[in-house]
Design an enzyme around this catalytic site. Structure first.
Site, PDB file in Angstrom:
ATOM      1  N   ARG A 282      -8.419   8.725 -20.580  1.00 50.54           N
ATOM      2  CA  ARG A 282      -9.278   9.914 -21.199  1.00 50.54           C
ATOM      3  C   ARG A 282      -8.007  11.343 -21.220  1.00 50.54           C
ATOM      4  O   ARG A 282      -7.744  12.549 -21.436  1.00 50.54           O
ATOM      5  CB  ARG A 282     -10.001  10.374 -19.805  1.00 50.54           C
TER       6      ARG A 282
ATOM      7  N   ARG B 290       5.162   2.276 -14.154  1.00 48.74           N
ATOM      8  CA  ARG B 290       5.826   0.639 -14.886  1.00 48.74           C
ATOM      9  C   ARG B 290       7.064   1.590 -15.886  1.00 48.74           C
ATOM     10  O   ARG B 290       6.278   3.117 -16.656  1.00 48.74           O
ATOM     11  CB  ARG B 290       4.800   0.621 -15.542  1.00 48.74           C
TER      12      ARG B 290
ATOM     13  N   ARG C 288       2.430   4.392 -18.490  1.00 50.52           N
ATOM     14  CA  ARG C 288       1.320   3.140 -18.800  1.00 50.52           C
ATOM     15  C   ARG C 288      -0.035   4.264 -17.812  1.00 50.52           C
ATOM     16  O   ARG C 288      -1.465   4.208 -18.631  1.00 50.52           O
ATOM     17  CB  ARG C 288       0.861   2.244 -19.542  1.00 50.52           C
ATOM     18  N   HIS C 289       0.459   4.280 -16.540  1.00 48.91           N
ATOM     19  CA  HIS C 289      -0.886   4.460 -15.691  1.00 48.91           C
ATOM     20  C   HIS C 289       0.030   5.398 -14.744  1.00 48.91           C
ATOM     21  O   HIS C 289       0.108   6.708 -14.998  1.00 48.91           O
ATOM     22  CB  HIS C 289      -1.981   3.235 -15.091  1.00 48.91           C
TER      23      HIS C 289
ATOM     24  N   HIS D 142       3.041   1.529  -9.231  1.00 44.62           N
ATOM     25  CA  HIS D 142       3.852   0.266  -9.741  1.00 44.62           C
ATOM     26  C   HIS D 142       4.379   2.155 -11.102  1.00 44.62           C
ATOM     27  O   HIS D 142       2.588   2.238 -11.792  1.00 44.62           O
ATOM     28  CB  HIS D 142       3.308  -0.691 -10.620  1.00 44.62           C
TER      29      HIS D 142
ATOM     30  N   HIS E 276      -6.610  -4.433  -7.293  1.00 43.26           N
ATOM     31  CA  HIS E 276      -7.809  -4.852  -8.387  1.00 43.26           C
ATOM     32  C   HIS E 276      -8.578  -4.910  -7.994  1.00 43.26           C
ATOM     33  O   HIS E 276      -9.972  -3.648  -7.360  1.00 43.26           O
ATOM     34  CB  HIS E 276      -7.546  -4.769  -9.408  1.00 43.26           C
TER      35      HIS E 276
ATOM     36  N   HIS F  85      -1.278  -9.742  -4.884  1.00 44.60           N
ATOM     37  CA  HIS F  85      -1.064 -10.037  -6.100  1.00 44.60           C
ATOM     38  C   HIS F  85      -2.476 -10.728  -6.513  1.00 44.60           C
ATOM     39  O   HIS F  85      -2.627 -12.285  -6.204  1.00 44.60           O
ATOM     40  CB  HIS F  85      -0.810 -10.924  -7.188  1.00 44.60           C
ATOM     41  N   GLY F  86      -3.853 -10.758  -6.485  1.00 46.17           N
ATOM     42  CA  GLY F  86      -5.021 -11.600  -7.064  1.00 46.17           C
ATOM     43  C   GLY F  86      -5.765 -11.069  -5.594  1.00 46.17           C
ATOM     44  O   GLY F  86      -6.978 -11.791  -5.800  1.00 46.17           O
TER      45      GLY F  86
ATOM     46  N   ASN G 278      -3.013  -0.339  -3.021  1.00 42.70           N
ATOM     47  CA  ASN G 278      -2.335  -0.168  -4.121  1.00 42.70           C
ATOM     48  C   ASN G 278      -3.077   0.704  -5.458  1.00 42.70           C
ATOM     49  O   ASN G 278      -3.930   0.224  -6.300  1.00 42.70           O
ATOM     50  CB  ASN G 278      -2.010  -1.063  -5.211  1.00 42.70           C
TER      51      ASN G 278
ATOM     52  N   GLU H 247       8.693 -10.480  -1.406  1.00 39.36           N
ATOM     53  CA  GLU H 247       7.027 -10.035  -1.704  1.00 39.36           C
ATOM     54  C   GLU H 247       6.692 -11.219  -2.310  1.00 39.36           C
ATOM     55  O   GLU H 247       6.828 -11.564  -3.593  1.00 39.36           O
ATOM     56  CB  GLU H 247       6.019  -9.266  -2.084  1.00 39.36           C
TER      57      GLU H 247
ATOM     58  N   THR I 197       1.240  -7.783 -14.361  1.00 42.47           N
ATOM     59  CA  THR I 197       2.782  -8.200 -13.563  1.00 42.47           C
ATOM     60  C   THR I 197       2.122  -9.718 -13.147  1.00 42.47           C
ATOM     61  O   THR I 197       1.679 -10.728 -12.938  1.00 42.47           O
ATOM     62  CB  THR I 197       3.449  -7.969 -12.039  1.00 42.47           C
TER      63      THR I 197
ATOM     64  N   HIS J 104      -4.770   1.490 -10.471  1.00 42.45           N
ATOM     65  CA  HIS J 104      -6.419   1.548 -11.111  1.00 42.45           C
ATOM     66  C   HIS J 104      -7.058   2.751 -11.357  1.00 42.45           C
ATOM     67  O   HIS J 104      -7.395   3.070 -12.330  1.00 42.45           O
ATOM     68  CB  HIS J 104      -6.700   0.493 -11.055  1.00 42.45           C
TER      69      HIS J 104
ATOM     70  N   GLU K 103       6.518   0.144  -7.074  1.00 39.38           N
ATOM     71  CA  GLU K 103       6.654  -0.734  -7.661  1.00 39.38           C
ATOM     72  C   GLU K 103       7.976  -0.289  -8.621  1.00 39.38           C
ATOM     73  O   GLU K 103       6.777   0.550  -9.299  1.00 39.38           O
ATOM     74  CB  GLU K 103       5.847  -2.042  -7.721  1.00 39.38           C
TER      75      GLU K 103
END
Ligand code: PXP
Length: 245
Positions: free
Chosen positions: A19, A46, A50-51, A44, A218, A195-196, A8, A152, A102, A11, A71
């Site tokens: 920036r 969104r 935002r990213h 993802h 992440h 996730h995680g 993923n 998932e 999420t 990030h 996603e």
């Protein structure tokens, strides 16, 4: 069969958007992750953008050579976007504006009818569909009713229990995951998880028979910031392979 790795790359876009300039580019990151041997790219988009931006998904569609897992929230607008871009798979996720990431799975049991419509619109356009759900019987049953191809499983609770070092909680979450994989398979659903997950806990999940792909963001991007994408992806692949089933 060893679980596959979907990286993923959100990030990388988070850093870029800090920036609002052009670098670093998540598309470049995806290409490097593929060159390091990952099996798929996940991003993802969104609703607040935002990213990841629309442009990232369109470019990813054009350049990646593995498979693209988009996603997105289960909305009509996002569904139209997906049908236009044609990712290999859409993973429907819940979204709330304030969340940092999420937070839980979709409540497929409460929204079965709405999800069924979206799943069918995507599948009618040759896009495979996965539902991101918690490890709960009702959610698996509802996922089956929607006609989704995959679920998932949200591994967040398992990962939190691992980090807290609570053996009872850890064993409960791991066994819930194992049971729900079996249930999903019984219903003919294919299974991913994520996730995680990180370099320390991934082995427990990767060793569960039946999980096809792990979607990890992440921990890989965090490590890539320090050692580079190539090393970060290869180390994760090695951690997954160590528990070959
Ligand atoms: N799978 C889904 C459906 C997600 O929403 C996320 C987070 O964007 C992940 C996997 C990856 O989670 P993490 O960044 O904690 O590895």
């Amino acid at each position: 069969m060893t679980a596959k790795l979907g990286v993923n790359i959100d990030h990388i876009a988070t850093i870029r958007e800090a920036r609002k300039i052009r670098e670093p580019d998540p598309v470049t990151a995806a290409i490097l992750a593929e060159l390091a041997g990952c099996h798929g790219i996940t991003a993802h988009l969104r609703e607040d953008k935002r990213h990841i931006q629309d442009r990232d998904i369109r470019l990813l569609r054009g350049v990646i050579t593995t498979h693209l897992n988009l996603e997105m929230a289960p909305t009509r607008e996002m569904t139209n976007f997906a049908i236009d871009v044609q990712p290999d798979m859409v993973t429907l996720v819940p979204e709330s504006r304030q969340e940092i990431t999420t937070e839980g799975g979709l409540n497929a049991a409460a929204k079965t009818d709405d999800l069924t419509q979206i799943v069918s619109a995507l599948k009618n356009n040759d896009i495979r569909v996965s539902l991101f759900i918690d490890t709960e019987t009702d959610q698996v049953k509802a996922a089956k009713k929607t006609g989704a191809d995959f679920v998932e499983f949200h591994t967040g609770r398992f990962c939190t229990a691992f980090e807290l070092g609570s053996t009872a909680e850890f064993e409960r979450e791991l066994s819930a995951l194992q049971d729900m994989v079996l249930l999903a398979q019984k219903y003919g659903l294919r299974v991913n998880a994520g996730h995680g997950l990180n370099y320390r806990n991934v082995g427990y999940v990767a060793s569960i028979d039946g999980i096809e792909e792990l979607n990890i963001g992440h921990s890989i991007i965090g490590r890539a910031a320090l050692v580079g994408m190539d090393a970060a992806v290869k180390e994760m692949l090695a951690a997954i392979r160590r528990c070959e089933r």
